[in-house]
Design a protein around this motif. Structure first.
Motif, short mmCIF file in Angstrom:
data_model
loop_
_atom_site.label_atom_id
_atom_site.label_comp_id
_atom_site.label_asym_id
_atom_site.label_seq_id
_atom_site.Cartn_x
_atom_site.Cartn_y
_atom_site.Cartn_z
N TYR A 139 -54.67 34.93 -7.11
CA TYR A 139 -54.61 35.81 -5.95
C TYR A 139 -53.95 37.12 -6.37
O TYR A 139 -53.21 37.17 -7.36
N GLN A 164 -51.64 40.39 -4.75
CA GLN A 164 -50.83 40.83 -3.61
C GLN A 164 -50.45 42.29 -3.81
O GLN A 164 -49.58 42.61 -4.61
N LEU A 202 -50.73 36.50 -8.49
CA LEU A 202 -50.17 35.17 -8.30
C LEU A 202 -51.18 34.11 -8.69
O LEU A 202 -52.38 34.23 -8.41
N PHE A 250 -47.56 27.66 -5.96
CA PHE A 250 -47.66 29.01 -6.49
C PHE A 250 -46.63 29.28 -7.59
O PHE A 250 -45.49 28.80 -7.53
N GLY A 251 -47.04 30.08 -8.55
CA GLY A 251 -46.12 30.60 -9.54
C GLY A 251 -45.38 31.81 -9.00
O GLY A 251 -45.67 32.29 -7.91
N PRO A 252 -44.42 32.35 -9.79
CA PRO A 252 -43.62 33.48 -9.34
C PRO A 252 -44.36 34.81 -9.41
O PRO A 252 -43.88 35.80 -8.84
#
Lengths: 116, 116
Positions: free
Chosen positions: A35, A37, A91, A107-109
């Motif tokens: 994703y 952002q 992400l 989710f990862g950071p």
């Protein structure tokens, strides 16, 4: 692993350069998602992997974006000839089984990409 | 097409006050609905989810959300906010059929500030 990890955490690049972003999903998770952002925006779907294949690439914004996954594990998102509008947090998420909305995505950071 | 609207970009509440974050969705059938929280430098964490059944769902950290089909809403609530709840909150709808299976559609997020 304990969670989804992404590297690098921050990347600053010059316009026109290529960048590679890496995602290590949770071990055993077969589904992997990318994703994007942008500042002040919600998450925007880019691509989904089931195993090593990508049944849904429809979110990739242009042919400068590509992604691959190997060994049903690590995934790399590559952005060629970066533009300033590519600046965003990218992400990665993984889920246990195949694509299904009821499979929780972890989710990862994220990787914060800045294109100068 | 699926979409999620979070009408409040920023909300400020005092510690101990009640909280309601609004979420409206657009989806052709009964959706899968999620609330995620994102703290600075952290990945998104799932607070709660709705798939079917009881329209009031309980989540972690004392949060709950109510699915109202007639209003196409899935508002997040907490009776008493703690300073540690300050974060950004995202509502999402999950596709469970067709070519977009598994993809999450996110709202733009609501930034929560908690005053001591």
């Amino acid at each position: 692993g304990a969670g989804v990890s992404q590297s690098p955490s921050n990347k600053v690049t010059e316009k026109g350069k290529d960048v590679e972003l890496r995602c290590d999903p949770i071990s055993g998770h077969t589904a992997l998602y990318w994703y994007r952002q942008r500042l002040g925006q919600g998450l925007e779907f880019l691509i989904y992997f089931q195993g090593n294949s990508a049944p849904d690439k429809s979110g990739l914004p242009s042919d400068r974006f590509s992604a691959e996954r190997t060994g049903e594990s690590v995934s790399t998102l590559t952005i060629q000839r970066t533009q300033q509008e590519d600046s965003a947090v990218y992400l990665c998420a993984s889920s246990l089984a195949g694509a299904a909305a009821y499979n929780e995505q972890f989710f990862g950071p994220g990787t914060r990409l800045t294109v100068l | 097409a699926q979409s999620v609207t979070q009408p409040d970009i920023h909300i400020t509440v005092s510690e101990g006050a009640s909280l309601e974050l609004r979420c409206n969705y657009s989806y052709g059938a009964t959706p899968y609905l999620f609330w995620y929280v994102q703290s600075p430098g952290q990945g998104l964490q799932l607070l709660l989810k709705y798939f079917s059944g009881d329209t009031l769902v309980q989540g972690i950290k004392g949060f709950e959300a109510e699915f109202k089909r007639s209003q196409s809403s899935f508002n997040l609530r907490k009776p008493s906010v703690h300073w540690s709840d300050a974060a950004e909150y995202f509502c999402a709808v999950g596709a469970y059929e067709g070519s977009t299976l598994g993809r999450l559609y996110f709202g733009r997020g609501t930034q929560l500030t908690v005053w001591p």
